[in-house]
Design an enzyme around this catalytic site. Structure first.
Site, PDB file in Angstrom:
ATOM      1  N   HIS A  71      27.001   8.030  22.412  1.00 51.89           N
ATOM      2  CA  HIS A  71      26.404   6.854  21.786  1.00 51.89           C
ATOM      3  C   HIS A  71      25.851   5.947  22.884  1.00 51.89           C
ATOM      4  CE1 HIS A  71      30.471   5.522  22.731  1.00 51.89           C
ATOM      5  NE2 HIS A  71      30.169   4.264  22.453  1.00 51.89           N
ATOM      6  N   ASP A  75      28.898   1.267  28.239  1.00 52.78           N
ATOM      7  CA  ASP A  75      29.944   1.920  29.029  1.00 52.78           C
ATOM      8  C   ASP A  75      29.886   3.439  28.935  1.00 52.78           C
ATOM      9  OD1 ASP A  75      30.729   1.521  26.324  1.00 52.78           O
ATOM     10  OD2 ASP A  75      32.839   1.826  26.820  1.00 52.78           O
ATOM     11  N   HIS A 340      39.775   7.375  27.208  1.00 49.20           N
ATOM     12  CA  HIS A 340      39.120   6.119  26.854  1.00 49.20           C
ATOM     13  C   HIS A 340      40.153   5.020  26.606  1.00 49.20           C
ATOM     14  CE1 HIS A 340      36.469   3.374  24.465  1.00 49.20           C
ATOM     15  NE2 HIS A 340      35.529   3.872  25.250  1.00 49.20           N
TER      16      HIS A 340
END
Length: 392
Positions: A71, A75, A340
């Protein structure tokens, strides 16, 4: 499609280049993951400073041939343009209207670096190169995985193609809610599906083609010796072929078994749309941004509970370790890697006892919903994805 060699048990390797969410820390960089297939490298996401992480790792920048973006949050993509400039012999160009002879020097004979991502990936790369006056010495191409709500055609920008951009970028529509075989060759394929986040987000499924079954030479060699058949026939049998001997005997090689399946998810609070595609994964990489650790996390609020932390995490488009464990169980994954992490969770658990305690506690939260192997990723963690025993 390339003439890729078959993958051995040690030629499918993962290296985590960045395991942070939102903000990097001294021990975690922004998201990036390198998948090595033999000597080739595919990147999944490319957060800020990814090229620095590559330089500090054993991943070879010159071997990168594909980049998959989940996406377009910064980040996960802010490192893409600097990486392209380094990979493709980039240089600073001149202002519009000023002739620069280097602008036309592109090695068109070389295979372009392939970039896959959601709507906006092509526009982001093109505008970034345009407005930084960046020249590239080799080509790239962007393929976009378009949702039904996206425009089916066009580039989502009025800017003309960059001098190094191939015009052959595809806009790939969904079929039955997924993007099947966005890339494939004789050895490996990539399919994808949307996963739910605060912006359009993609999960990728990398699937190895069926591999030869386990062979028992004792079943074949006596027949080959009896009929004086060359032993080189064993290689055909190993591939599952049938071989007729001189006396009419038919030998059947072992049936092929499914290859390895890797599921690499971007940010998500619900990856349900990819569940069917991800079924029976050998390895699932799933985010676990926040966790309820009242005895270990000084950021824990007095009124926090497991339920409130999960609700807050989901409201921001993310998952907890328990949610990751539940999805791993749902799809029957053989192994789960949590990734993550919030900057509050240190990534030096291999050397710091306090960090180790925190990450072990996060893994235990996932264990409440999943009984397979669980690993908490850290930057520069690298391991081979082995064939499961029944495939070996």
């Amino acid at each position: 499609m390339t003439g890729r060699r078959a993958l051995s048990s040690t030629s499918l390797n993962l290296t985590f280049l960045g395991t942070a969410s939102a903000q990097p820390s001294l021990t975690r960089n922004h998201s990036a993951l390198a998948l090595r297939l033999n000597s080739d490298v595919w990147l999944f996401d490319c957060g800020e400073a990814t090229q620095h992480q590559i330089q500090r790792s054993r991943v070879k920048m010159s071997k990168i041939e594909k980049i998959f973006i989940t996406h377009t949050h910064g980040d996960h993509i802010f490192g893409l343009l600097p990486l392209l400039a380094s990979m493709l012999n980039g240089a600073g160009g001149t202002a519009d209207g000023v002739e620069d002879p280097r602008a036309h020097i592109v090695q068109s004979s070389s295979n372009p670096i392939e970039i896959y991502g959601p709507l906006g990936t092509r526009a982001y790369v093109r505008s970034g190169l345009k407005y930084t006056h960046t020249l590239l010495g080799a080509p790239y191409v962007v393929h976009e995985l378009r949702l039904p709500s996206d425009p089916p055609d066009g580039d989502y920008t009025s800017l003309a193609l960059h001098a190094s951009e191939s015009p052959n970028g595809r806009n790939i529509p969904q079929t039955n809610g997924v993007w099947s075989d966005v890339y494939y060759d004789a050895i490996v394929s990539v399919s994808a599906a949307p996963i739910l986040h605060s912006v359009p987000c993609i999960g990728y499924v990398v699937t190895e083609a069926p591999v030869p079954g386990k062979m028992d030479p004792a079943k074949y060699i006596p027949h080959l010796k009896r009929t004086k058949t060359p032993m080189s026939v064993m290689s055909r049998l190993q591939q599952g072929e049938s071989v007729e001997l001189s006396d009419g005997t038919m030998l059947q090689g072992p049936l092929k078994r499914p290859g390895r399946k890797l599921v690499i998810l971007g940010d998500t609070y619900d990856p349900s749309p990819i569940a069917e595609l991800a079924s029976s994964a050998d390895l699932l990489i799933h985010e676990a941004t926040n966790a309820y650790l009242p005895a270990l996390d000084s950021h824990t609020k007095a009124e926090d509970t497991f339920e409130s932390v999960e609700a807050r995490t989901k409201s921001r488009g993310h998952s907890t370790p328990q949610m990751a464990g539940a999805f791993a169980s749902r799809i029957g994954a053989r192994q789960l890697v949590l990734n993550h992490f919030s900057a509050r969770y240190p990534g030096n658990d291999d050397v710091d006892p306090t960090a180790k305690t925190i990450m072990e506690s996060i893994a235990r939260l996932a264990e409440k919903y999943y009984d397979g192997k669980i690993t908490c990723a850290r930057d520069f963690m690298s391991f081979d994805v082995d064939l499961p025993k029944e495939h070996a």
